[in-house]
Write a protein that holds these residues in place. Structure first.
Motif, PDB file in Angstrom:
ATOM      1  N   UNK A 187       9.111   2.656   1.128  1.00  0.00           N
ATOM      2  CA  UNK A 187       8.430   1.742   0.188  1.00  0.00           C
ATOM      3  C   UNK A 187       6.985   2.169  -0.061  1.00  0.00           C
ATOM      4  N   UNK A 188       6.302   2.546   1.005  1.00  0.00           N
ATOM      5  CA  UNK A 188       4.910   2.988   0.845  1.00  0.00           C
ATOM      6  C   UNK A 188       4.852   4.279   0.035  1.00  0.00           C
ATOM      7  N   UNK A 189       5.693   5.241   0.408  1.00  0.00           N
ATOM      8  CA  UNK A 189       5.610   6.551  -0.250  1.00  0.00           C
ATOM      9  C   UNK A 189       6.039   6.494  -1.715  1.00  0.00           C
ATOM     10  N   UNK A 190       6.920   5.531  -2.026  1.00  0.00           N
ATOM     11  CA  UNK A 190       7.383   5.455  -3.423  1.00  0.00           C
ATOM     12  C   UNK A 190       6.203   5.236  -4.370  1.00  0.00           C
ATOM     13  N   UNK A 191       5.291   4.329  -3.992  1.00  0.00           N
ATOM     14  CA  UNK A 191       4.112   4.063  -4.828  1.00  0.00           C
ATOM     15  C   UNK A 191       3.249   5.303  -4.969  1.00  0.00           C
ATOM     16  N   UNK A 192       3.027   5.995  -3.866  1.00  0.00           N
ATOM     17  CA  UNK A 192       2.181   7.181  -3.908  1.00  0.00           C
ATOM     18  C   UNK A 192       2.886   8.345  -4.609  1.00  0.00           C
ATOM     19  N   UNK A 193       4.218   8.316  -4.560  1.00  0.00           N
ATOM     20  CA  UNK A 193       4.978   9.359  -5.246  1.00  0.00           C
ATOM     21  C   UNK A 193       4.920   9.155  -6.770  1.00  0.00           C
ATOM     22  N   UNK A 194       5.052   7.886  -7.158  1.00  0.00           N
ATOM     23  CA  UNK A 194       4.991   7.602  -8.596  1.00  0.00           C
ATOM     24  C   UNK A 194       3.583   7.837  -9.131  1.00  0.00           C
ATOM     25  N   UNK A 195       2.569   7.515  -8.324  1.00  0.00           N
ATOM     26  CA  UNK A 195       1.190   7.764  -8.775  1.00  0.00           C
ATOM     27  C   UNK A 195       0.970   9.271  -8.931  1.00  0.00           C
ATOM     28  N   UNK A 196       1.545  10.043  -8.015  1.00  0.00           N
ATOM     29  CA  UNK A 196       1.461  11.505  -8.126  1.00  0.00           C
ATOM     30  C   UNK A 196       2.182  11.964  -9.397  1.00  0.00           C
ATOM     31  N   UNK A 197       3.443  11.515  -9.547  1.00  0.00           N
ATOM     32  CA  UNK A 197       4.225  11.959 -10.706  1.00  0.00           C
ATOM     33  C   UNK A 197       3.521  11.597 -12.017  1.00  0.00           C
ATOM     34  N   UNK A 198       3.172  10.314 -12.142  1.00  0.00           N
ATOM     35  CA  UNK A 198       2.689   9.846 -13.445  1.00  0.00           C
ATOM     36  C   UNK A 198       1.367  10.498 -13.830  1.00  0.00           C
ATOM     37  N   UNK A 199       0.521  10.780 -12.864  1.00  0.00           N
ATOM     38  CA  UNK A 199      -0.788  11.341 -13.179  1.00  0.00           C
ATOM     39  C   UNK A 199      -0.821  12.861 -13.214  1.00  0.00           C
ATOM     40  N   UNK A 200       0.026  13.500 -12.427  1.00  0.00           N
ATOM     41  CA  UNK A 200      -0.040  14.974 -12.358  1.00  0.00           C
ATOM     42  C   UNK A 200       1.014  15.607 -13.265  1.00  0.00           C
ATOM     43  N   UNK A 201       2.222  15.079 -13.213  1.00  0.00           N
ATOM     44  CA  UNK A 201       3.342  15.740 -13.895  1.00  0.00           C
ATOM     45  C   UNK A 201       3.742  14.987 -15.168  1.00  0.00           C
ATOM     46  N   UNK A 202       3.258  13.735 -15.291  1.00  0.00           N
ATOM     47  CA  UNK A 202       3.750  12.796 -16.304  1.00  0.00           C
ATOM     48  C   UNK A 202       3.868  13.328 -17.722  1.00  0.00           C
ATOM     49  N   UNK A 203       2.995  14.244 -18.097  1.00  0.00           N
ATOM     50  CA  UNK A 203       3.033  14.762 -19.477  1.00  0.00           C
ATOM     51  C   UNK A 203       4.268  15.634 -19.715  1.00  0.00           C
ATOM     52  N   UNK A 204       4.881  16.129 -18.630  1.00  0.00           N
ATOM     53  CA  UNK A 204       5.900  17.165 -18.786  1.00  0.00           C
ATOM     54  C   UNK A 204       7.315  16.676 -18.469  1.00  0.00           C
ATOM     55  N   UNK A 205       7.624  15.472 -18.944  1.00  0.00           N
ATOM     56  CA  UNK A 205       8.925  14.880 -18.670  1.00  0.00           C
ATOM     57  C   UNK A 205      10.075  15.758 -19.135  1.00  0.00           C
ATOM     58  N   UNK A 206       9.946  16.356 -20.320  1.00  0.00           N
ATOM     59  CA  UNK A 206      11.037  17.178 -20.854  1.00  0.00           C
ATOM     60  C   UNK A 206      11.280  18.388 -19.951  1.00  0.00           C
ATOM     61  N   UNK A 207      10.185  18.991 -19.502  1.00  0.00           N
ATOM     62  CA  UNK A 207      10.318  20.165 -18.627  1.00  0.00           C
ATOM     63  C   UNK A 207      10.931  19.770 -17.284  1.00  0.00           C
TER      64      UNK A 207
END
Ligand SMILES: Cc1cc2nc3c(=O)[nH]c(=O)nc-3n(C[C@H](O)[C@H](O)[C@H](O)COP(=O)(O)O)c2cc1C
Ligand SMILES: [Fe+2]
Ligand SMILES: [Fe+2]
Length: 403
Positions: A187-207
């Motif tokens: 539960x804790x890591x999910x929030x930090x994982x989504x924050x990582x994804x959305x801010x670092x990788x978020x622009x590259x959903x298609x890739x």
């Protein structure tokens, strides 16, 4: 002896927890720290996969020395040249000057651009699907351009079925004891994982979607990313989270309300919207003051919920300065698949609401709910009624999509 943990008989996590750095990429807060994961493969040829950030390099070197027990280090694979992984390579090369550096055709140019100085003949260029033979372990490589740099790639250990996925499937948060998904409370890591994804990788959903398709045919027993938790128990879970984030699919019914307010009038409007949404049956309403909460947390919440309401006071004919960067990032990332409510205040000739409307016009996958509510000064009874209408419309849309 350091905290090194075996993944399989021959493969060891030699990553480093960084609890000192305040901000990742110098802007993303790290209250729970971050890891730079690195891995050692013990074979006829010894191999390290990914280095760490240079401030953590001495710990990495100690761990490598522990694993080598006096042997030589043959290879280091550079899955990604971003300095959070590659900068420590400078220190590795100083201690192991004969090491072969393995990367793809784009890797070497980037390393040279960052002034890495090692002989050309010590660089091995690999192509997608090629095999690096360590003896027992055979490694192969999959390119994942723009997840999240052009040269990004994964390394796959065919022998132990380990995917070293680099930044893909990564997470913020140091590893406080456990390193695998089944050793911690996710539960804790999910929030930090989504924050990582959305801010670092978020622009590259298609890739990201393309990489997941590419990897679909290989058997994966372990996913070992370059930041945060390692996966071995519930690999379908992390893949399905990534699939839905990449498609901008919300995870939960709820609404993020974010506002910028100097004197509290726009803040009042946010409170009214939140209350009304809750009265209409929406349990998860998250209200954020953009002046206070760092935008990386707000973006992570926006990735989670389908409903979004943005408010701004007018500021010099434009959006409030603390809301503007958030909108800039959402536009740059191409946010989709969201309902948007717009509200704000003004006194002269406006600018805040107008700015949010212009933002909404540029995003194809956003549906604006109801009429934007703009108030002169403090919201009065008729303004409250207008706010309640967009809250009701938002709630109705979300409830209609309930399964
Ligand atoms: C620096 C500054 C710039 C402003 N610029 C504008 C403007 O361009 N247009 C406008 O209508 N009001 C402008 N205002 C007035 C505020 O937007 C207005 O008072 C609003 O109600 C404040 O909302 P708040 O209580 O949520 O901060 C400005 C106020 C300040 C302090
Ligand atoms: Fe990166
Ligand atoms: Fe990284």
């Amino acid at each position: 002896m350091y905290f090194c943990t075996k993944i399989t008989n021959d493969v060891t996590w030699i990553g480093v927890n960084d609890r000192k750095t305040e901000r990742f990429e110098n802007y993303i807060p790290l209250p729970y720290g971050v890891t730079y994961n690195s891995y050692f493969i013990d074979d006829e040829k010894t191999c390290v996969i990914d280095a760490v950030e240079i401030g953590s390099a001495s710990t990495l070197l100690d761990k490598i020395a522990d694993c080598l027990e006096g042997r030589k280090l043959d290879y280091i694979i550079i899955n990604h040249v971003e300095p959070d992984h590659s900068s420590g390579l400078k220190e590795v090369i100083k201690i192991y000057p004969d090491i072969k550096v393995v990367g793809n055709s784009k890797t070497i140019g980037m390393l040279r651009a960052f002034c890495f100085d090692f002989p050309e003949e010590n660089f091995i260029t690999i192509k997608e699907g090629e095999i690096l033979d360590l003896g027992k372990h055979k490694l192969t490589f999959t390119m994942m351009p723009m997840v999240h740099w052009p040269e990004s790639m994964t390394t796959y250990d065919i022998t132990d079925k380990i995917l070293f996925s680099n930044d893909a499937f990564g997470s913020f948060g140091a590893l406080d004891g456990g390193i695998f998904d089944d050793q911690v409370n996710f539960d804790f890591y999910e929030g930090e994982m989504r924050r990582y994804y959305s801010n670092i990788v978020g622009k590259y959903g298609m890739q990201v979607t393309n990489v997941i398709k590419k990897l679909a045919n290989i058997e994966i027993k372990y996913i070992c990313p370059s930041h945060g938790l390692l996966w071995r128990d519930d690999i379908p879970k992390v893949i399905s989270l990534y699939e839905s984030w990449a498609k901008f699919e919300p995870q939960a019914e709820g609404v993020v309300i974010v506002y910028g307010s100097m004197y509290g009038n726009t803040a009042k409007m946010a409170e009214i919207l939140g209350r009304k949404l809750n009265c209409c049956g929406i349990k998860e309403v998250k209200i954020y003051d953009a002046s206070k909460t760092d935008h990386t947390y707000i973006i992570s919440e926006i990735w989670k919920y389908k409903g979004l309401m943005i408010g701004s006071c007018a500021h010099n004919n434009s959006i409030y300065p603390k809301v503007e960067p958030l909108l800039h990032k959402l536009e740059n990332y191409g946010l989709k698949n969201r309902y948007l409510g717009i509200f704000g205040t003004m006194m002269w000739s406006g600018g805040g609401v107008r700015g949010i409307q212009a933002f909404a016009d540029k995003l194809n996958g956003i549906e604006v709910v109801g009429d934007a509510v703009e108030v002169k000064g403090t919201p009065k009874a008729e303004d409250i009624a207008r706010l309640e209408v967009i809250a009701e419309e938002m709630a109705a849309k979300l409830i209609a999509e309930r399964l």
